[in-house]
Design a protein around this motif. Sequence first.
Motif, short mmCIF file in Angstrom:
data_model
loop_
_atom_site.label_atom_id
_atom_site.label_comp_id
_atom_site.label_asym_id
_atom_site.label_seq_id
_atom_site.Cartn_x
_atom_site.Cartn_y
_atom_site.Cartn_z
N ARG A 7 0.83 -1.20 0.00
CA ARG A 7 0.00 0.00 0.00
C ARG A 7 0.87 1.26 0.00
NH1 ARG A 7 -4.28 -1.90 4.76
NH2 ARG A 7 -5.53 -3.32 3.46
N LEU A 8 1.90 1.25 0.83
CA LEU A 8 2.79 2.40 0.92
C LEU A 8 3.62 2.56 -0.35
CD1 LEU A 8 3.74 4.73 2.68
CD2 LEU A 8 5.40 3.19 3.76
N GLU A 9 4.05 1.46 -0.92
CA GLU A 9 4.82 1.52 -2.16
C GLU A 9 3.98 2.08 -3.31
OE1 GLU A 9 8.05 -2.08 -1.45
OE2 GLU A 9 6.10 -2.55 -2.30
N LYS A 10 2.71 1.75 -3.32
CA LYS A 10 1.83 2.26 -4.37
C LYS A 10 1.68 3.77 -4.27
CE LYS A 10 -2.76 1.62 -6.43
NZ LYS A 10 -4.05 0.90 -6.35
N ILE A 11 1.61 4.29 -3.04
CA ILE A 11 1.44 5.73 -2.83
C ILE A 11 2.74 6.49 -3.13
CG2 ILE A 11 0.92 7.53 -1.14
CD1 ILE A 11 -0.87 5.45 0.29
N THR A 12 3.85 5.96 -2.62
CA THR A 12 5.14 6.66 -2.77
C THR A 12 5.80 6.40 -4.11
OG1 THR A 12 6.38 4.83 -1.77
CG2 THR A 12 5.57 6.56 -0.28
N LYS A 13 5.35 5.33 -4.76
CA LYS A 13 5.99 4.88 -6.02
C LYS A 13 7.47 4.58 -5.81
CE LYS A 13 2.79 7.42 -9.04
NZ LYS A 13 1.87 7.78 -7.93
N LYS A 14 7.78 4.07 -4.61
CA LYS A 14 9.14 3.69 -4.26
C LYS A 14 9.11 2.33 -3.55
CE LYS A 14 10.95 8.37 -3.43
NZ LYS A 14 11.52 9.28 -2.38
N GLN A 15 10.22 1.61 -3.66
CA GLN A 15 10.34 0.37 -2.89
C GLN A 15 10.57 0.72 -1.43
OE1 GLN A 15 13.58 -2.17 -4.05
NE2 GLN A 15 12.84 -3.92 -2.86
N ILE A 16 9.81 0.12 -0.54
CA ILE A 16 9.92 0.38 0.89
C ILE A 16 10.73 -0.74 1.52
CG2 ILE A 16 8.66 0.63 3.06
CD1 ILE A 16 8.35 3.01 1.14
N THR A 17 11.84 -0.37 2.16
CA THR A 17 12.73 -1.37 2.76
C THR A 17 12.97 -1.14 4.25
OG1 THR A 17 14.68 -0.07 2.17
CG2 THR A 17 13.94 -1.74 0.58
N LYS A 18 12.44 -0.02 4.79
CA LYS A 18 12.67 0.33 6.19
C LYS A 18 11.36 0.21 6.97
CE LYS A 18 16.65 3.41 5.61
NZ LYS A 18 17.01 2.91 4.28
N SER A 19 11.49 -0.18 8.25
CA SER A 19 10.28 -0.37 9.06
C SER A 19 10.55 -0.12 10.53
CB SER A 19 9.74 -1.79 8.88
OG SER A 19 10.56 -2.72 9.59
N ARG A 20 9.45 0.12 11.25
CA ARG A 20 9.45 0.06 12.72
C ARG A 20 8.10 -0.50 13.16
NH1 ARG A 20 10.47 5.23 14.91
NH2 ARG A 20 12.64 4.73 15.40
N GLN A 21 8.14 -1.44 14.07
CA GLN A 21 6.93 -2.10 14.54
C GLN A 21 6.04 -1.14 15.34
OE1 GLN A 21 7.33 -4.88 12.47
NE2 GLN A 21 6.15 -5.85 14.12
N HIS A 22 4.74 -1.15 15.02
CA HIS A 22 3.76 -0.41 15.82
C HIS A 22 3.71 -0.99 17.22
CE1 HIS A 22 0.45 2.11 16.72
NE2 HIS A 22 -0.53 1.27 16.47
N PHE A 23 3.67 -0.13 18.24
CA PHE A 23 3.72 -0.52 19.65
C PHE A 23 5.06 -1.16 20.02
CE2 PHE A 23 -0.69 0.47 19.78
CZ PHE A 23 -1.08 0.55 21.11
N LEU A 24 6.03 -1.08 19.11
CA LEU A 24 7.36 -1.68 19.34
C LEU A 24 7.24 -3.17 19.63
CD1 LEU A 24 8.96 1.14 21.54
CD2 LEU A 24 9.05 0.87 19.04
N LEU A 25 6.29 -3.81 18.97
CA LEU A 25 6.11 -5.25 19.17
C LEU A 25 7.26 -5.99 18.50
CD1 LEU A 25 2.27 -5.66 18.58
CD2 LEU A 25 3.50 -5.49 20.75
N LEU A 26 8.05 -6.67 19.30
CA LEU A 26 9.26 -7.31 18.79
C LEU A 26 9.50 -8.62 19.55
CD1 LEU A 26 11.84 -7.30 17.09
CD2 LEU A 26 12.91 -5.83 18.82
N LYS A 27 9.43 -9.70 18.82
CA LYS A 27 9.67 -11.02 19.39
C LYS A 27 10.80 -11.68 18.64
CE LYS A 27 7.41 -15.41 20.52
NZ LYS A 27 6.19 -16.25 20.36
N HIS A 28 11.82 -12.13 19.39
CA HIS A 28 13.00 -12.75 18.75
C HIS A 28 12.80 -14.26 18.59
CE1 HIS A 28 14.91 -8.98 19.98
NE2 HIS A 28 15.87 -9.26 19.14
N PRO A 29 13.15 -14.77 17.40
CA PRO A 29 13.58 -14.06 16.17
C PRO A 29 12.43 -13.87 15.17
CG PRO A 29 14.03 -16.37 15.93
CD PRO A 29 13.35 -16.22 17.28
N GLU A 30 11.19 -14.24 15.60
CA GLU A 30 10.08 -14.31 14.65
C GLU A 30 9.83 -12.99 13.92
OE1 GLU A 30 9.09 -17.40 17.84
OE2 GLU A 30 10.08 -15.46 17.69
N THR A 31 9.79 -11.89 14.66
CA THR A 31 9.47 -10.61 14.04
C THR A 31 10.45 -10.27 12.92
OG1 THR A 31 8.53 -9.79 16.11
CG2 THR A 31 9.11 -8.15 14.44
N TYR A 32 11.73 -10.39 13.21
CA TYR A 32 12.74 -10.05 12.21
C TYR A 32 12.70 -10.99 11.01
CZ TYR A 32 14.92 -6.58 15.29
OH TYR A 32 15.17 -5.48 16.07
#
Length: 436
Positions: A295-320
């Motif tokens: 969805r974001l790539e369609k709007i920006t017309k760019k490849q999206i390669t960077k991210s940050r998890q909403h609520f900083l939800l991070l479980k090792h190693p599944e999220t990555y």
Amino acid sequence: MIVVYTDKISNRLTYTLNVIFKSILMVNYSFVNFETFKNCKDSVKINYSNRVINNCISIKPHSILFENNLKKQIIKVDWIKNIPYYFKTSENTDFNYDIFASTFYIVSRYEEYFKTELDCHNRFKAENSLAFKNNFLEIPIANLWAQELKKEIVEKYQNISFPKLNYRFINTIDIDVAYAYKGKGLVRFTGGFLKAMLKLNFSEVINRCNYLLKNKDIFNTYSKIIKLQKKHNTENYYFINLGDNKKFDKNISYKKKALIQLIEQLNTELNTTIGIHPSYASNFEYPKIKIEKERLEKITKKQITKSRQHFLLLKHPETYQQLINYGITHDYTMGYASKVGFRAGICNTYPFFDIFKNKQEKLLITPFQIMDGTLNKYENLSPEQATKKIKEISTVIKNVNGTFVTLWHNSSLSEKNEWENWTEVYENLLINTKEN
């Protein structure tokens, strides 16, 4: 050239030396066999073995870098000249503590692979970390250990030169909810208005009336953010939530003209990077990451390669691993919601290591150290106290020439309710984080 001798080369050891030498000190190294090591004349020599070898820097190894499984580690932290150390392995080598093993333990987030008490969002709690329990969460210990190794090298090998390291500041903005009212439609707006009336939340009633009468949306702080970016010449990264409307995902629809125009505007600003903010729901339905990213790539017309998890939800190693599966190459989630500081003990971009796979992955991690909500809501700091804390952390990072990453939200610059006087905190942040 830096050469390293060890009895056994492992994936964990290779990864650790990549972090120390390539990610922090910005130099190359190589492993050599014993005969080559002995005969090296013009190289920096590091002996990472139990052998006694003269005319080199010796570090006696801890077993963790040569294991292939998870094992609870018994850790005792000692302090020497205001620097914490653990994994003591010797009494008579250049380093009595295995700083390689220690670095691996902290940056790989080894402790987060074990079952432990989680917070209300199933996140690893800062309060359960080794760093918090031993009072070094606000110290970038991996950088300090690398500095100590560098000092030892320079002292013993005076012909060696290291590249100059430069402090860097990255200002990141999470757009959880782009607008408080704009683009939400008549039903959602009216429902919110009635709810505010029933709860006698008169400040919210006034805010909604101001939107109707004056078109003032309290979350529309983008002109302020852009103005301050240009004034202080900062790098701004925006992470945008394009998830469907759910309990913890409240942004307006990605189809709404208001959100599309905002993203297009931000995408044209200089020194600005756009990334995806994978929704809360995507942590339970992983294919949503791909959908939201597209969805974001369609709007920006760019490849999206960077991210940050909403609520900083991070479980090792599944999220990555899921981020890797869907084309993310650089993540900015590494940090705690409840505490400021160095979750991975490092303030440089570094690669992710999957302990279950025993493998260094291509995904890069850039940790953040300060979040607006941490200062205001978790730590309950006043604007003055928050400004002081920001300056303390930025000074620590400048001292090791690391990368200072802050996390702010468009909504926290509204100057409404609990965020009154926090625009001043934000601008002081931009001033204080400039290079000395």
